[in-house]
Design a protein around this motif. Structure first.
Motif, PDB file in Angstrom:
ATOM      1  N   LEU A 245       1.010  -1.433   0.366  1.00  0.00           N
ATOM      2  CA  LEU A 245       0.311   0.373   0.068  1.00  0.00           C
ATOM      3  C   LEU A 245       0.914   1.275   0.002  1.00  0.00           C
ATOM      4  CD1 LEU A 245      -2.714  -0.913   2.442  1.00  0.00           C
ATOM      5  CD2 LEU A 245      -2.358  -1.131   0.268  1.00  0.00           C
ATOM      6  N   LEU A 246       0.638   2.469  -0.416  1.00  0.00           N
ATOM      7  CA  LEU A 246       1.146   3.406  -0.947  1.00  0.00           C
ATOM      8  C   LEU A 246      -0.148   4.713   0.044  1.00  0.00           C
ATOM      9  CD1 LEU A 246       2.148   3.092  -4.675  1.00  0.00           C
ATOM     10  CD2 LEU A 246       3.756   3.221  -2.727  1.00  0.00           C
ATOM     11  N   ILE A 247       0.587   5.577   0.793  1.00  0.00           N
ATOM     12  CA  ILE A 247       0.050   6.483   1.138  1.00  0.00           C
ATOM     13  C   ILE A 247       0.856   8.112   1.344  1.00  0.00           C
ATOM     14  CG2 ILE A 247      -1.301   4.806   2.625  1.00  0.00           C
ATOM     15  CD1 ILE A 247       0.481   5.984   5.283  1.00  0.00           C
ATOM     16  N   GLU A 248       0.364   8.842   0.313  1.00  0.00           N
ATOM     17  CA  GLU A 248       0.558  10.319   0.940  1.00  0.00           C
ATOM     18  C   GLU A 248       1.079  10.975   2.113  1.00  0.00           C
ATOM     19  OE1 GLU A 248       0.855  14.014  -1.620  1.00  0.00           O
ATOM     20  OE2 GLU A 248      -0.757  13.066  -2.014  1.00  0.00           O
ATOM     21  N   GLY A 249       2.155  11.605   2.096  1.00  0.00           N
ATOM     22  CA  GLY A 249       3.083  12.063   3.242  1.00  0.00           C
ATOM     23  C   GLY A 249       1.920  12.875   3.175  1.00  0.00           C
ATOM     24  N   ALA A 250       1.663  13.440   4.636  1.00  0.00           N
ATOM     25  CA  ALA A 250       1.074  14.908   4.764  1.00  0.00           C
ATOM     26  C   ALA A 250       2.792  16.133   5.194  1.00  0.00           C
ATOM     27  CB  ALA A 250       0.254  14.666   6.246  1.00  0.00           C
ATOM     28  N   GLY A 251       2.962  15.054   5.477  1.00  0.00           N
ATOM     29  CA  GLY A 251       4.446  16.294   6.346  1.00  0.00           C
ATOM     30  C   GLY A 251       5.335  14.879   6.620  1.00  0.00           C
ATOM     31  N   ILE A 252       6.984  15.631   7.040  1.00  0.00           N
ATOM     32  CA  ILE A 252       7.766  15.007   8.014  1.00  0.00           C
ATOM     33  C   ILE A 252       8.426  15.572   9.294  1.00  0.00           C
ATOM     34  CG2 ILE A 252      10.327  14.556   8.018  1.00  0.00           C
ATOM     35  CD1 ILE A 252       9.592  15.280   4.334  1.00  0.00           C
ATOM     36  N   GLY A 253       8.514  14.565   9.943  1.00  0.00           N
ATOM     37  CA  GLY A 253       9.036  14.746  11.376  1.00  0.00           C
ATOM     38  C   GLY A 253       7.854  13.932  12.774  1.00  0.00           C
TER      39      GLY A 253
END
Length: 462
Positions: free
Chosen positions: A317-325
């Motif tokens: 599965l692939l999900i789009e990242g909303a941010g980093i940290g």
């Protein structure tokens, strides 16, 4: 205490093993331990038991991993000199003599309860050492069986069984801690808590850092080939490897074409609603959901309760990242068939995003790139906090050594100072021997001050 008894027996066995030793003795001991696993029926039995006990990974891939990692290691060490004089340099007047480190303590993870201890044992015996294994609680029974098979091989040629021992059940942090304090050197793979305790034990320790593999796909990549390699790597053994792709950074110009190729290969990019649902189930109170870690894809989909396009052919599965940290857990290691995708404006933006990810989690371990521009790969090595840049390869097969690259076969990747480690190399046999140098006089080689400072004085003056 039981651990002190194990160490005492190991020391005695190691001293006998080292006395009047030759390379053949060390090599045969290493081969005996390796064949204990590589014999096909035993490999299959141990792989099945490992999955049954830990619930992590799958049997087919564990069999492949056990075989491939051990065979590759044996290839690497076949001609290595680890006993007696290993080097003489007449110019420097120095003779190098390989010596064992003594008794090795190895803390091994539940993700690889067979391949990792075998790798540790083979490396230790190759260099004339004894070794004591500290398995994870879930891996005790399979470690017992592995050691029993090694001892059965030892009986064939009269090798002392006390050269390879393990902490018996029930394992505990107290026993593992005592082992860390009592041996001569530690090899620690697995949780960062274990690594930190090893470093603070007072014993020299070879620990490894956290993996959070980030892979860039730039606009010069072969999209179909890259998608297939990423899928093969991510799905191997249900993503138990610390070298499995956790983050993909895709250049915007190839977004549509590459995501299409990923879908053909088995990747399923979730919409916003299903992404939110999966994240809420996968990340719970700061921890990964154990019902999803290293599970088959149908189990992941079922536990998450999500809708997936073409589920019968889905592989991960692939999900789009909303941010980093820290506030965006999807930007960290997931140990599951879930990969986070970020989209970058161009290669420079992709490099910047990768740097942010590694500085959040995974610094020092490795980064991958799929590209036709080798300069892009070199730039990652020059600018990012990473010890390995894996170019156009299935990451989890390449990072720990492959038959088509030059990295040493290993299941433990040092992450250098970026990852808080004492080594930046793949753990290998060279880390388990001392080298004594016999130093003789040579013709005097003392430079003049002008030879040393001449160019500096020209620029700065005296």
């Amino acid at each position: 205490m039981i651990v002190d008894e194990l160490v005492a027996k190991a020391r005695l066995a190691q001293q006998k093993f080292e006395k009047d030793a030759n390379q053949e003795r060390y090599d045969n001991a290493a081969l005996s331990a390796a064949w204990a696993l590589m014999e096909p029926r035993r490999n299959a039995e141990l792989a099945e038991l490992a999955v049954q006990l830990t619930g992590l990974g799958n049997v087919k891939d564990k069999i492949t991993k056990n075989h491939r990692k051990t065979l590759g290691l044996l290839r690497d060490i076949k001609h290595a000199k680890t006993c007696g004089i290993i080097g003489e340099d007449t110019a420097s007047g120095i003779t190098e003599i390989a010596r064992p480190v003594g008794v090795v303590g190895a803390v091994v993870p539940s993700t690889n309860p067979v391949a990792t201890p075998t790798n540790n044992v083979v490396n230790a015996l190759k260099c004339g050492n004894a070794i004591i294994l500290s398995p994870s609680p879930k891996g005790v029974a399979v470690c017992e069986k592995l050691v029993a098979y090694m001892h059965a091989e030892f009986d064939k040629t009269g090798i002392d069984k006390d050269l390879v021992q393990m902490i018996p059940a029930p394992v505990s942090k107290a026993k593992a801690q005592r082992l860390m304090e009592a041996v001569d050197i530690l090899v620690v793979t697995g949780s960062q808590d274990n690594v930190r305790r090893a470093y603070s034990s007072g014993t020299p320790a070879l620990g490894v850092g956290t993996g959070n593999v980030t892979v860039i796909v730039d606009d010069t990549a072969d999209l179909a080939v890259s998608a297939q390699k990423i899928t093969d790597s991510k799905c191997f053994d249900n993503a138990t490897s610390c070298s499995s792709e956790n983050i993909l950074i895709v250049v915007e110009d190839i977004r549509e074409g590459f995501m299409s190729e990923l879908h053909k290969a088995g990747g399923r990019f979730l919409d916003a609603e299903n992404t939110a649902t999966l994240k809420s189930v996968l990340f719970q109170n700061g921890h990964l959901n154990r019902q999803i870690i290293a599970r088959d894809i149908d189990k992941v989909i079922d536990v998450a309760g999500i809708d997936v396009e073409d589920p019968d052919t889905a592989k991960f599965l692939l999900i789009e990242g909303a941010g980093i940290g820290p506030e965006f857990p999807e930007s960290g290691e997931k140990l599951s068939l879930v990969t986070t995708v970020y989209f970058a404006k161009d290669f420079e933006d992709a490099k910047s995003l990768a740097s942010k990810v590694l500085n959040h989690q995974g610094a020092g371990h490795s980064i991958g790139i799929h590209t036709s521009n080798d300069r892009h790969a070199v730039m990652l090595g020059e600018e990012l906090p990473t010890c390995r840049v894996i170019v156009n390869q299935a990451h989890c097969f390449a990072t720990g050594g492959s038959f088509d690259n030059g990295m040493p076969f290993s299941l433990s990747m040092g992450c250098g100072t970026w990852g808080g480690n004492s080594i930046d190399d793949n753990f290998n046999h060279k880390h388990l021997m001392n080298i004594t140098k016999v130093v003789r006089t040579i013709p005097v080689n003392e430079p003049t001050l002008d030879e040393i400072f001449g160019s500096y004085w020209q620029d700065a003056g005296k």
